[in-house]
Design a protein around this motif. Structure first.
Motif, PDB file in Angstrom:
ATOM      1  N   LEU A 402       0.824  -1.207   0.000  1.00  0.00           N
ATOM      2  CA  LEU A 402       0.000   0.000   0.000  1.00  0.00           C
ATOM      3  C   LEU A 402       0.859   1.259   0.000  1.00  0.00           C
ATOM      4  O   LEU A 402       0.562   2.243  -0.689  1.00  0.00           O
ATOM      5  N   ARG A 403       1.934   1.246   0.783  1.00  0.00           N
ATOM      6  CA  ARG A 403       2.830   2.405   0.809  1.00  0.00           C
ATOM      7  C   ARG A 403       3.400   2.685  -0.574  1.00  0.00           C
ATOM      8  O   ARG A 403       3.474   3.839  -1.018  1.00  0.00           O
ATOM      9  N   GLU A 404       3.821   1.628  -1.277  1.00  0.00           N
ATOM     10  CA  GLU A 404       4.390   1.798  -2.618  1.00  0.00           C
ATOM     11  C   GLU A 404       3.366   2.370  -3.585  1.00  0.00           C
ATOM     12  O   GLU A 404       3.652   3.305  -4.343  1.00  0.00           O
ATOM     13  N   ILE A 405       2.157   1.805  -3.566  1.00  0.00           N
ATOM     14  CA  ILE A 405       1.137   2.227  -4.519  1.00  0.00           C
ATOM     15  C   ILE A 405       0.741   3.679  -4.282  1.00  0.00           C
ATOM     16  O   ILE A 405       0.708   4.504  -5.209  1.00  0.00           O
ATOM     17  N   ILE A 406       0.436   4.010  -3.042  1.00  0.00           N
ATOM     18  CA  ILE A 406      -0.004   5.374  -2.729  1.00  0.00           C
ATOM     19  C   ILE A 406       1.136   6.362  -2.935  1.00  0.00           C
ATOM     20  O   ILE A 406       0.947   7.467  -3.437  1.00  0.00           O
ATOM     21  N   GLY A 407       2.358   5.952  -2.583  1.00  0.00           N
ATOM     22  CA  GLY A 407       3.510   6.834  -2.762  1.00  0.00           C
ATOM     23  C   GLY A 407       3.793   7.151  -4.216  1.00  0.00           C
ATOM     24  O   GLY A 407       4.239   8.253  -4.545  1.00  0.00           O
ATOM     25  N   SER A 408       3.524   6.204  -5.116  1.00  0.00           N
ATOM     26  CA  SER A 408       3.789   6.438  -6.533  1.00  0.00           C
ATOM     27  C   SER A 408       2.631   7.119  -7.246  1.00  0.00           C
ATOM     28  O   SER A 408       2.787   7.613  -8.356  1.00  0.00           O
ATOM     29  N   SER A 409       1.456   7.171  -6.605  1.00  0.00           N
ATOM     30  CA  SER A 409       0.289   7.769  -7.258  1.00  0.00           C
ATOM     31  C   SER A 409       0.341   9.294  -7.265  1.00  0.00           C
ATOM     32  O   SER A 409      -0.329   9.945  -8.066  1.00  0.00           O
ATOM     33  N   GLY A 410       1.125   9.886  -6.351  1.00  0.00           N
ATOM     34  CA  GLY A 410       1.217  11.345  -6.291  1.00  0.00           C
ATOM     35  C   GLY A 410       0.042  12.010  -5.600  1.00  0.00           C
ATOM     36  O   GLY A 410      -0.080  13.233  -5.615  1.00  0.00           O
TER      37      GLY A 410
END
Length: 609
Positions: A402-410
């Motif tokens: 979740l951290r990776e996905i949300i962090g890359s979504s901007g």
């Protein structure tokens, strides 16, 4: 037996020559029939800056006798299907798109090689499922997907039409020409664009010839020309001690590989763009590579990597017998590649030798079951784990995803919430709400025995050889030369789990995001498996081949490539062979980056011979 079978086939051909020739003619007539089954289908391969990969594909198509065309101008096509099965009602394709109509004399072979998603008949699926459930084994001998655009890592779509207007025959890829840089003054250096796979070979060969080379971890713009991440730069300032003609050495190396060299007169990037001398241009440490063989190493994977090093990269390297590793002085190497395994495990002395060498600054690259052997809590060398070993700690890995996905979504909270002087009444948490909820209730997820039972069940259905979509971290140096997704040929290999501080440049499952207010799509995370997604995200996993739903839920969001520091060195793990039978060029690029750039980009202090 093969000799007997061949002679039998020849006798059959001789005895039935007339009938066979009639069938042959009938098949070819059907292949070119304007109303036949191949009449309204064209495979379109989109233009790519990775010219050596495109040339490789064109040469292979020509070798089979296929007819190729190219679009001279942009055109629109209706109902174009991409490699993820998504249908665009109207899609624009740029000039330079390679077009291969299915309606041609070799239509059957062409369809076999380029069709995205051939399906296995239902009766065969029933027999396969029955074999798995009754006997715990698969009837499938080999891979279930073999699409050549995916194997080459090239974006392509299938068009429900014949050739568009203005398409012309394609004999070869047009050559690029690089003019002199704008402005006045002598060149201060030379650039080779990193979009091409063979730029990695150029880096290895140049450093082997004593040239100091830098690689860019960020796209940049010099002399009004844009360059990709992973581009190489050779400057006169870095090579004051180089004896000989620096420009000649660079151009000779590029010429060997068919690459373009561009001289530059300035190294200043406007605004926030990278500058020469800044943190975004790292020195390439000359790779000194050892490749492990024999013992329990798979000869297939060993042979593929040997071919990659010898024929595509053209780099000197050593082969080390696994049984002699603990008695070998590894200090002469700064890269150790451990191919996939077919039997056994590392013995205690081998593990100890590897650990000492990595901690001293080595780059260890392990693949498939060799990676799985290192992902052991008892060993303690890697922090990556197999899925079956962390069923009691899945929440930690869900949160990492979740951290990776949300962090890359901007995405950021609303400006009102950010700048409010009052304490916000509520804060959105990614594990609350729709798709991010765990697949089971709180009581069920705490039952480790239940999770183990589920994992054992799902593991029976792992793919025998399917092409899966991987999502790419495009800020990581291991992914130089890749797009946002990469096709991964995956078989019955370990399912690897990673969380910080382990870096995961590639995970299984390509993500798309739906616009707010749109109708939510299906996801693999809602109520299934260990995977988790925030709201309004969709995950595409299967590109081609047989992937049972149980296996899809087990694999989604798992790690394909991991990188982690260990002492002064690093470990890079691949969940499955990245250069399968010398054909999977998309994932092979990641392996090439690891072998050539690893010593300079991933270690604190390179090993000195």
């Amino acid at each position: 037996h093969q000799i007997v079978a061949t002679l039998t086939n020849l006798r059959t051909l001789k005895g039935n020559a007339r009938e066979i020739l009639r069938d042959f003619l009938e098949g070819h007539r059907l292949a070119v029939d304007e109303k036949g089954p191949f009449a309204n289908r064209t495979f379109a391969i989109l233009p790519s800056a990775n010219r050596s990969r495109v040339r490789n594909f064109i040469d292979l198509m020509k070798l089979q006798g296929f007819e190729l065309y190219t679009a001279q101008k942009e055109f629109s096509a209706a109902n174009a299907i991409d490699q993820l099965g998504q249908v665009a009602r109207r899609r624009k394709l740029p000039a330079g798109t390679i077009l291969i109509p299915n309606r041609q004399p070799e239509a059957y072979l062409l369809s076999t090689m380029l069709e995205f998603d051939p399906r296995i008949p239902a009766k065969t699926l029933q027999r396969e499922r029955k074999e798995i459930l009754r006997h715990g084994r698969s009837r499938l001998y080999d891979v279930t997907a073999w699409n050549l655009t995916m194997m080459h890592g090239l974006d392509a779509v299938t068009l429900a039409t014949g050739l568009p207007e203005g398409a012309v025959p394609l004999e070869s890829l047009p050559e690029e020409t690089a003019g002199p840089p704008p402005g006045n003054g002598a060149a201060i250096g030379y650039v080779i664009d990193g979009a091409d796979d063979l730029s990695v070979a150029a880096a290895g060969r140049l450093t082997g010839r004593g040239v100091q080379v830098r690689v860019a971890n960020q796209a940049f713009l010099f002399d009004l020309t844009a360059y990709s991440r992973g581009s190489l730069i050779v400057t006169h300032a870095d090579n004051l001690l180089f004896e000989g003609d620096l420009r000649g050495a660079v151009e000779r190396t590029a010429g060997e590989l068919g690459l373009q060299v561009r001289p530059i007169r300035g190294g200043f990037g406007e605004g926030d763009l990278a500058d020469i001398g800044g943190e975004h241009f790292a020195r390439v440490e000359p790779p000194r590579i050892a490749l492990l063989t024999r013992g329990g190493i798979s000869p297939y994977d060993f042979g593929s990597i040997w071919f990659l090093l010898d024929q595509r990269l053209g780099l000197r390297h050593s082969h080390i017998d696994e049984n002699a590793l603990s008695r070998t002085d590894l200090r002469r190497y700064n890269v150790l590649v451990v191919p996939d395994r077919f039997a056994g495990d590392f013995d205690t002395d081998t593990r100890a030798a590897i650990r000492t060498w990595v901690e001293g600054g080595g780059t260890l690259i392990a693949i498939g079951d060799s990676a799985g052997a290192l992902a052991s809590e008892e060993e303690g060398l890697s922090q990556v784990r197999r899925l079956s070993d962390v069923l009691d700690r899945l929440d930690e890995y869900k949160l990492a995803v979740l951290r990776e996905i949300i962090g890359s979504s901007g995405e950021i909270p609303s400006e009102e919430a950010i700048w409010s002087h009052l304490l916000p009444a509520d804060v959105d948490l990614p594990w609350e709400g729709g798709n991010a909820k765990p697949g089971a209730s709180e009581e069920e997820t705490s039952d480790v025995a239940e999770l183990k039972k589920r994992d054992e069940w799902e593991s029976m259905f792992m793919p025998r050889g399917a092409i899966l979509a991987g999502r790419v971290d495009r800020e990581h140096w291991l992914t130089f030369g890749t797009g946002r997704k990469v096709p991964i040929l995956f078989g019955d290999s370990p399912v690897l789990m990673s969380k910080p501080p382990v870096e995961t440049p590639v995970r299984f499952g390509y993500l798309t995001r739906e616009e707010a207010g749109s109708k939510p799509g299906d996801t693999l995370s809602a109520g299934t498996g260990w995977a988790a997604l925030p709201d309004r995200f969709r995950i595409y996993l299967r590109m081609s081949g047989l992937v049972w739903p149980e296996a899809a839920h087990r694999l989604a969001n798992a790690a394909y490539v991991t990188r982690e520091p260990v002492g002064k060195g690093q470990i890079i793990l691949f969940a499955s062979p990245p250069f399968f039978r010398g054909s999977t060029l998309g994932t092979a690029r990641i392996l090439m980056n690891a072998m050539v750039y690893g010593p300079g980009l991933g270690t604190d202090q390179p090993i000195k011979p």
